[in-house]
Design a protein around this motif. Structure first.
Motif, PDB file in Angstrom:
ATOM      1  N   LEU A  97       0.843  -1.196   0.000  1.00 53.58           N
ATOM      2  CA  LEU A  97       0.000   0.000   0.000  1.00 53.58           C
ATOM      3  C   LEU A  97       0.874   1.239   0.000  1.00 53.58           C
ATOM      4  N   ASP A  98       0.360   2.314  -0.597  1.00 58.82           N
ATOM      5  CA  ASP A  98       1.130   3.555  -0.611  1.00 58.82           C
ATOM      6  C   ASP A  98       1.059   4.243   0.750  1.00 58.82           C
ATOM      7  N   ALA A  99       1.892   5.271   0.931  1.00 56.83           N
ATOM      8  CA  ALA A  99       2.024   5.920   2.235  1.00 56.83           C
ATOM      9  C   ALA A  99       0.712   6.526   2.724  1.00 56.83           C
TER      10      ALA A  99
ATOM     11  N   HIS B 227      -5.836 -12.905   5.814  1.00 54.59           N
ATOM     12  CA  HIS B 227      -6.124 -12.365   4.482  1.00 54.59           C
ATOM     13  C   HIS B 227      -5.527 -10.977   4.328  1.00 54.59           C
ATOM     14  N   GLY B 228      -5.232 -10.636   3.087  1.00 54.49           N
ATOM     15  CA  GLY B 228      -4.863  -9.269   2.806  1.00 54.49           C
ATOM     16  C   GLY B 228      -6.032  -8.343   3.100  1.00 54.49           C
ATOM     17  N   ILE B 229      -5.717  -7.102   3.437  1.00 54.61           N
ATOM     18  CA  ILE B 229      -6.761  -6.146   3.815  1.00 54.61           C
ATOM     19  C   ILE B 229      -6.284  -4.737   3.493  1.00 54.61           C
ATOM     20  N   GLY B 230      -7.213  -3.864   3.181  1.00 57.71           N
ATOM     21  CA  GLY B 230      -6.893  -2.477   2.861  1.00 57.71           C
ATOM     22  C   GLY B 230      -8.159  -1.772   2.437  1.00 57.71           C
ATOM     23  N   THR B 231      -8.211  -1.280   1.197  1.00 58.33           N
ATOM     24  CA  THR B 231      -9.454  -0.700   0.703  1.00 58.33           C
ATOM     25  C   THR B 231     -10.504  -1.796   0.505  1.00 58.33           C
TER      26      THR B 231
ATOM     27  N   MET C 259       3.052  -4.312   2.545  1.00 60.88           N
ATOM     28  CA  MET C 259       1.945  -5.272   2.510  1.00 60.88           C
ATOM     29  C   MET C 259       1.249  -5.300   3.867  1.00 60.88           C
ATOM     30  N   VAL C 260      -0.073  -5.379   3.849  1.00 61.37           N
ATOM     31  CA  VAL C 260      -0.866  -5.437   5.067  1.00 61.37           C
ATOM     32  C   VAL C 260      -1.774  -6.653   5.003  1.00 61.37           C
TER      33      VAL C 260
ATOM     34  N   VAL D  64      -1.445  -6.671  10.502  1.00 61.95           N
ATOM     35  CA  VAL D  64      -0.024  -6.328  10.574  1.00 61.95           C
ATOM     36  C   VAL D  64       0.453  -5.710   9.260  1.00 61.95           C
ATOM     37  N   LEU D  65       1.518  -4.953   9.376  1.00 62.18           N
ATOM     38  CA  LEU D  65       2.171  -4.312   8.236  1.00 62.18           C
ATOM     39  C   LEU D  65       3.595  -4.843   8.129  1.00 62.18           C
ATOM     40  N   VAL D  66       3.987  -5.277   6.946  1.00 68.51           N
ATOM     41  CA  VAL D  66       5.376  -5.657   6.707  1.00 68.51           C
ATOM     42  C   VAL D  66       6.188  -4.371   6.533  1.00 68.51           C
TER      43      VAL D  66
END
Length: 281
Positions: free
Chosen positions: A39-41, A202-206, A230-231, A269-271
């Motif tokens: 993900l972007d900043a 699972h991946g997560i974000g928008t 990656m989150v 979590v965030l890598v």
């Protein structure tokens, strides 16, 4: 230990018009799985805020767990806590899910629907909180004791929490997602527990769920490399017996095939360049 039976599920709770909704809120159908990449900043900044909100909601509702309390009343308090923070309950109408929280009691592994069943002394219950805030989702869960629980259940809950910690510690940039399951399953098995295979992180974000799957068991095919930005969630589900699961006719509630208890803990979590950041503190 008593077997969990479904109770009466009340109607969906309303959301004020000023609360920003995800795309599936009206239709029940998410548009796409989402990109599992970094993900972007700007998006990460929003993720940190959404995840902090999710953690705050979980901390607020956890003390409500007590004998005689219905899971639906906990759902009501959770719904109000989301709205108070300007967030939308991510589970509400996601593929048609009818409530704002998942409440998984005893042998229910995940996706339990809040209803009018009263929690009983000696139960354990997982509360799974996800909030949609500023266009992104924050997700976390924990398993709670209902009053005094037996030593076997207490041990299951403790080891499951330790498995989450071990899975998080395995997150490193450049390493495959499979490292997480390699850190969790052997430790769980040392203590005599099964690790659920049909469901994972699972991946997560928008998107609530992106195309990234995070197994908690040993799965060499999970070869996706972890990259900074990656989150995803890590949410091991341990069982006292078999790792096999069944689904109730409601199409959501997942239970252990042998009826023995299950516990779960979850963080988003965030890598990072150096390792990992837990977003849902």
């Amino acid at each position: 230990m008593s077997t969990v039976r479904p109770g009466r599920v009340g109607p969906q709770r309303g959301v004020p018009v000023e609360i920003v909704r995800p795309e599936y809120a009206a239709t029940g159908h998410p548009r796409h799985a989402g990109d599992p990449g970094p993900l972007d900043a700007a998006t990460l900044a929003r993720m940190r805020r959404a995840c902090r909100a999710a953690a705050a909601v979980l901390a607020e509702i956890g003390p409500l767990v007590a004998p005689g309390v219905t899971t639906d009343s906990i759902d009501a308090a959770t719904h109000a806590a989301y709205l108070a923070r300007g967030g939308y309950p991510s589970t509400l109408n996601y593929h048609g899910f009818p409530k704002s929280l998942c409440t998984s009691v005893n042998e229910v592994v995940c996706h339990g629907i809040p209803d009018d069943r009263r929690l009983q002394e000696g139960d354990i219950v997982n509360l799974d909180v996800t909030v949609y805030l500023e266009g992104v989702h924050g997700d976390c869960s924990a398993t709670y004791a209902v009053g005094r629980i037996d030593a076997e259940s207490e041990r299951l809950v403790r080891v499951t929490r330790e498995c989450l910690d071990r899975g998080i510690a395995a997150v490193r940039p450049g390493r495959p997602i499979a490292d997480i399951g390699r850190a969790i399953e052997p430790f769980a098995r040392e203590h005599g527990y099964g690790v659920v295979r049909n469901y994972g992180g699972h991946g997560i974000g928008t998107a609530f769920h992106t195309g990234l799957h995070v197994p908690h068991h040993i799965e060499p095919r999970a070869s996706t490399l972890m990259r900074p930005g990656m989150v995803f969630t890590i949410e091991p589900m341990l069982t006292m017996g078999t790792h096999e699961t069944l689904e109730w006719p409601d199409g959501w509630t997942v239970v252990t095939a042998d009826g023995r208890r299950s516990a779960q803990f979850e963080h988003t979590v965030l890598v990072t360049e150096a390792g990992v950041e837990i977003l849902t503190r």
